[in-house]
Scaffold this motif. Structure first.
Motif, PDB file in Angstrom:
ATOM      1  N   ALA A  67       0.836  -1.200   0.000  1.00 40.28           N
ATOM      2  CA  ALA A  67       0.000   0.000   0.000  1.00 40.28           C
ATOM      3  C   ALA A  67       0.875   1.256   0.000  1.00 40.28           C
ATOM      4  O   ALA A  67       0.648   2.189  -0.778  1.00 40.28           O
ATOM      5  N   ALA A  68       1.900   1.257   0.869  1.00 41.92           N
ATOM      6  CA  ALA A  68       2.811   2.407   0.939  1.00 41.92           C
ATOM      7  C   ALA A  68       3.524   2.577  -0.397  1.00 41.92           C
ATOM      8  O   ALA A  68       3.701   3.686  -0.894  1.00 41.92           O
ATOM      9  N   ASP A  69       3.900   1.449  -0.980  1.00 38.86           N
ATOM     10  CA  ASP A  69       4.593   1.445  -2.264  1.00 38.86           C
ATOM     11  C   ASP A  69       3.747   2.094  -3.349  1.00 38.86           C
ATOM     12  O   ASP A  69       4.261   2.714  -4.271  1.00 38.86           O
ATOM     13  N   LEU A  70       2.423   1.935  -3.229  1.00 40.10           N
ATOM     14  CA  LEU A  70       1.504   2.490  -4.228  1.00 40.10           C
ATOM     15  C   LEU A  70       1.008   3.877  -3.822  1.00 40.10           C
ATOM     16  O   LEU A  70       0.003   4.354  -4.312  1.00 40.10           O
ATOM     17  N   GLY A  71       1.720   4.509  -2.873  1.00 38.66           N
ATOM     18  CA  GLY A  71       1.456   5.906  -2.576  1.00 38.66           C
ATOM     19  C   GLY A  71       0.512   6.164  -1.420  1.00 38.66           C
ATOM     20  O   GLY A  71       0.148   7.311  -1.178  1.00 38.66           O
ATOM     21  N   ALA A  72       0.097   5.119  -0.690  1.00 36.33           N
ATOM     22  CA  ALA A  72      -0.856   5.333   0.396  1.00 36.33           C
ATOM     23  C   ALA A  72      -0.121   5.720   1.682  1.00 36.33           C
ATOM     24  O   ALA A  72       0.819   5.043   2.080  1.00 36.33           O
ATOM     25  N   SER A  73      -0.567   6.800   2.327  1.00 45.16           N
ATOM     26  CA  SER A  73       0.009   7.212   3.604  1.00 45.16           C
ATOM     27  C   SER A  73      -0.404   6.191   4.659  1.00 45.16           C
ATOM     28  O   SER A  73      -1.306   5.387   4.430  1.00 45.16           O
ATOM     29  N   PRO A  74       0.230   6.231   5.852  1.00 44.37           N
ATOM     30  CA  PRO A  74      -0.173   5.281   6.904  1.00 44.37           C
ATOM     31  C   PRO A  74      -1.667   5.343   7.224  1.00 44.37           C
ATOM     32  O   PRO A  74      -2.300   4.315   7.437  1.00 44.37           O
ATOM     33  N   TRP A  75      -2.233   6.556   7.213  1.00 42.75           N
ATOM     34  CA  TRP A  75      -3.669   6.672   7.491  1.00 42.75           C
ATOM     35  C   TRP A  75      -4.490   6.034   6.381  1.00 42.75           C
ATOM     36  O   TRP A  75      -5.454   5.311   6.628  1.00 42.75           O
ATOM     37  N   ALA A  76      -4.088   6.316   5.138  1.00 45.20           N
ATOM     38  CA  ALA A  76      -4.815   5.740   4.001  1.00 45.20           C
ATOM     39  C   ALA A  76      -4.704   4.221   4.032  1.00 45.20           C
ATOM     40  O   ALA A  76      -5.672   3.515   3.740  1.00 45.20           O
TER      41      ALA A  76
END
Lengths: 323, 276
Positions: free
Chosen positions: B180-189
C-alpha cells in the motif's frame, strides 16, 4: 557511462541489523530504460537492497539517487518506485480492478478507470476485472501485481523474484512476456533473482551479489565469458577447476586420440554419460583423481563409461582466479 | 466409524438439549400462560403478556437497552481497535499484552463490577482524588446513572472485542502494508483502505460479542445504574423475583431473544464466516 548521468545511483549503500550485515557497501549505476538484474544466492542481501530502494527499510549509511532525487530518507509513498512482490501481496479484499486502481487514488475517477483499463488490456486481464485475488491462477495474480505496479507509471519498477512462485512451464512463458512488457512500457526494471538463467536471458546488464557485496557488474555475456571472481564463475553456470584455472564444460572437447597443438589436453577415464537430447553430459576422472565435466554434442556420442579419452580446450577459454 | 462419532457427540447434544432447548421451550411456554397468584404459571393460554410489550413503558425500556448496548459497543470498538492493533503490531511481548487484556477474566464479573462502585461513588477513588487535587469541591455524580452503566459494560466486554479483532489483525500479511505504501498510500490511508477492511470480520464478531450480552446485562445496570436505570435484563429479573409475574418475564426474554436472533440472521447472511 558516468556516475552523474546514471538514472538510479546507489552510493556505498549499507544496511546493518543487530548481529548481521545484510548489505556491506554497494555502489551501482543503472541507466534509464534498462532491464537490470541483481543475481545472488538467498541471503546475499539482494532483497534487502530492494527494500532499501523501495523505502521499506532505511540504509545504515550510503545514498540512493533516482532521476536526480535523493530517495533515502523519503517514505515509500513519497518515492516514485513501485514493487512487484515475490508473494504478489495483492489486496485480498479488493477485486482485480480495485487492486490495479489502488495507486491511482489521487487521480480523477475517469482517468483512474482509463489507466487501469489500459493496463488490464496490456496484461491480458480484460474480463477478469471483477474477480478477487483468491479466484485467480498464479500467472494471473502475477500479471495483476505487475499491472498494479505499472499503472502508477513509476520511474523504477522493482521485481522481487516475481517468477519464483510460478510452475516451471509457466515461468519460461512469463519470462519472455516480462521482457516484451518492459520494452513496451520503457520503464527501468530492477529484477531480483537467484536464478542465473532468468538473469542471463532477461537482462541488458546484471550484477552478481554475494554476502552483501557486488561481485561483478556487466552484460550477461561479459559475466558469463569473463567472470572476474571465482564466485561469479561458479554461480553463472558450471565450471571445472584445475587449481586456479576454470574451464566451462562446453569448452571441453573429448577425443580418443591426443589432440593436435594449440590446446591443453589431459588423459581421463569416462565414468558417466548422460544423454540430454541435444547434448551429452560426460563425467570423467582425471589421472589426478579429480572429476571433470564435459558437454558435447549428441552427434559425438560413442563414449562409454570406462573409455580412456583425451580432454582438451583452447587455452583462451581458461579463466584464472586468485584463490 | 459413524456409530463411534455419534457416541462421542451424544453427551454434547444431551447437554445442549437439556440445558438449552428444553429450558428455552419452557420459557416460550411460560410466555403464553397466565400469571399464578404466588408466582409460577397457570392455564389458560393467552398472548396477554406478549401484548403488554406494546406499552410505551416497556418499549422504552427495550429501546434504552438497545441504545446503551449500542453506545457500549461503539466505545468498545473505538477503544478496542487501537488496542488490538497495538498488540498485533507489538514487536515483542505479544503474549504479555494479551494476558493483560484477558487478566480481568480471572476473577468474578460481580466482584469486578462492585469494584467500579468503589471507584465511582461519592467517597470513591475518583472523587476523592479530584477533590484532593482541588479540581472540584463537591463530589461529581459518577455512580447510579447511564454513564456508570456504559462504563461498566465497556469495561466488562472490552476483551470480547479486542480478541477477535486481534486475531484478524494478527493474520494480516505485513507485506500488504508495504504494498500500500509502495503504491502511494500514507499510513492513514493504508489503515482505512487495507487494515480496517481486512479486519471487518473480526470487528463484526467483536461487536456482536459485546452488543448481545450488553443488551441482556442486568448485574451492571443493577449495581452501577441504581434504581434510575432499568434495562430489559432488570425487567426480566424483576418479574421472576419481586414482581412474581413469570409469564411477563418470560415474554420479555422471548422478545429480547427474537430481536437478537433477527440481528444474527442479518449478520450471517452478510458474512457467513463472521462468527467463526
Amino acid at each position: 557511462m558516468s556516475v552523474e548521468q546514471s538514472f538510479l545511483n546507489l552510493r556505498e549503500l549499507t544496511k546493518h541489523y543487530p548481529g548481521h550485515e545484510a548489505v556491506r557497501g554497494i555502489s551501482l549505476q543503472i541507466q534509464q530504460g534498462e532491464f537490470f538484474s541483481l543475481l545472488g544466492p538467498s541471503g546475499c542481501g539482494k532483497t534487502t537492497t530492494l527494500r532499501l530502494i523501495a523505502g521499506f527499510e532505511e540504509p545504515t549509511s550510503g545514498q540512493i539517487w533516482l532521476n536526480g532525487t535523493r530517495l533515502d530518507g523519503l517514505k515509500p509513498y513519497d518515492r516514485n518506485v513501485s514493487t512487484v512482490f515475490q508473494s504478489y501481496a495483492l489486496f485480498p479484499h479488493l477485486t482485480v480492478r480495485g487492486n490495479v486502481e489502488f495507486g491511482l487514488q489521487r487521480k480523477p475517477p475517469a482517468e483512474r478507470e482509463r489507466a487501469a483499463t489500459e493496463l488490464l488490456a496490456l496484461l491480458e486481464l480484460a474480463g477478469k476485472e471483477a474477480r478477487k485475488p483468491a479466484q485467480l491462477s498464479g500467472g494471473e495474480k502475477q500479471r495483476v501485481a505487475l499491472a498494479r505496479s505499472l499503472v502508477v507509471q513509476p520511474d523504477l519498477l522493482l521485481l522481487d523474484e516475481p517468477l519464483s512462485a510460478l510452475d516451471p512451464k509457466l515461468r519460461k512463458q512469463v519470462r519472455s512476456e516480462l521482457k516484451a512488457i518492459q520494452r513496451r512500457v520503457g520503464i527501468t526494471f530492477l529484477f531480483i533473482t537467484h536464478d542465473q538463467e532468468e538473469a542471463l536471458s532477461l537482462s541488458d546488464r546484471m550484477a552478481v551479489m554475494n554476502a552483501g557485496l557486488l561481485e561483478q557488474t556487466g552484460t550477461p555475456r561479459d559475466l558469463y565469458l569473463h567472470p572476474s571472481t571465482r564466485f561469479v564463475a561458479e554461480f553463472l553456470g558450471a565450471m571445472n577447476w584445475l587449481g586456479d584455472c576454470g574451464i566451462r564444460p562446453e569448452a571441453v572437447q573429448v577425443s580418443r586420440t591426443p589432440p593436435n597443438g594449440g590446446s591443453r589436453a589431459l588423459r581421463a577415464t569416462i565414468i558417466e554419460s548422460a544423454f540430454l537430447g541435444n547434448l551429452i553430459h560426460l563425467q570423467a576422472r582425471l589421472e589426478s583423481g579429480d572429476r571433470f565435466t564435459a558437454e558435447v554434442r549428441a552427434a559425438a556420442d560413442g563414449f562409454r563409461p570406462g573409455d580412456t579419452v583425451f580432454l582438451s580446450w583452447p587455452v583462451e577459454n581458461e579463466r584464472r582466479f586468485q584463490r | 466409524m459413524k456409530r463411534l462419532r455419534s457416541l462421542f457427540l451424544a453427551p454434547a447434544w444431551l447437554v445442549i438439549a437439556l440445558g438449552f432447548w428444553i429450558p428455552m421451550g419452557i420459557v416460550a411456554a411460560y410466555s403464553v400462560l397466565t400469571r399464578g397468584m404466588y408466582g409460577g404459571v397457570e392455564l389458560p393460554i393467552t398472548a396477554e403478556s406478549l401484548a403488554r410489550f406494546a406499552d410505551p413503558l416497556y418499549l422504552g425500556i427495550l429501546a434504552k437497552s438497545f441504545v446503551l448496548a449500542g453506545i457500549a459497543t461503539v466505545l468498545c470498538a473505538v477503544l478496542g481497535f487501537p488496542l488490538a492493533l497495538f498488540v498485533a503490531r507489538a514487536s515483542s511481548r505479544k503474549n504479555l499484552w494479551l494476558s493483560l487484556v484477558i487478566l480481568p477474566f480471572w476473577t468474578s464479573f460481580l466482584i469486578r463490577t462492585y469494584a467500579w462502585v468503589f471507584l465511582l461513588r461519592d467517597t470513591g477513588l475518583f472523587n476523592t482524588m479530584l477533590i484532593a487535587t482541588g479540581a472540584i469541591s463537591e463530589p461529581m455524580p459518577l455512580l447510579y446513572n447511564d454513564g456508570a452503566v456504559i462504563t461498566g459494560l465497556v469495561y466488562g466486554y472490552l476483551p470480547f472485542f479486542v480478541l477477535p479483532v486481534y486475531a484478524t489483525l494478527e493474520r494480516q500479511d505485513p507485506l500488504l502494508r508495504d504494498a500500500a505504501a509502495d503504491l502511494g498510500a500514507s499510513p492513514w490511508a493504508t489503515l482505512l483502505r487495507v487494515t480496517l477492511p481486512l479486519a471487518a470480520p473480526g470487528i463484526r464478531a467483536g461487536a456482536l460479542l459485546v452488543f448481545v450480552p450488553s443488551l441482556g446485562a442486568y448485574i451492571t445496570s443493577d449495581l452501577l445504574g441504581g434504581s434510575k436505570t432499568v434495562l430489559i435484563g432488570n425487567l426480566v429479573q424483576n418479574q421472576f423475583t419481586a414482581g412474581r409475574d413469570w409469564p411477563f418475564g418470560a415474554a420479555a426474554g422471548m422478545v429480547l431473544m427474537s430481536v437478537v436472533a433477527v440481528l444474527l440472521v442479518l449478520l450471517l447472511r452478510r458474512d457467513p464466516e463472521s462468527l467463526l
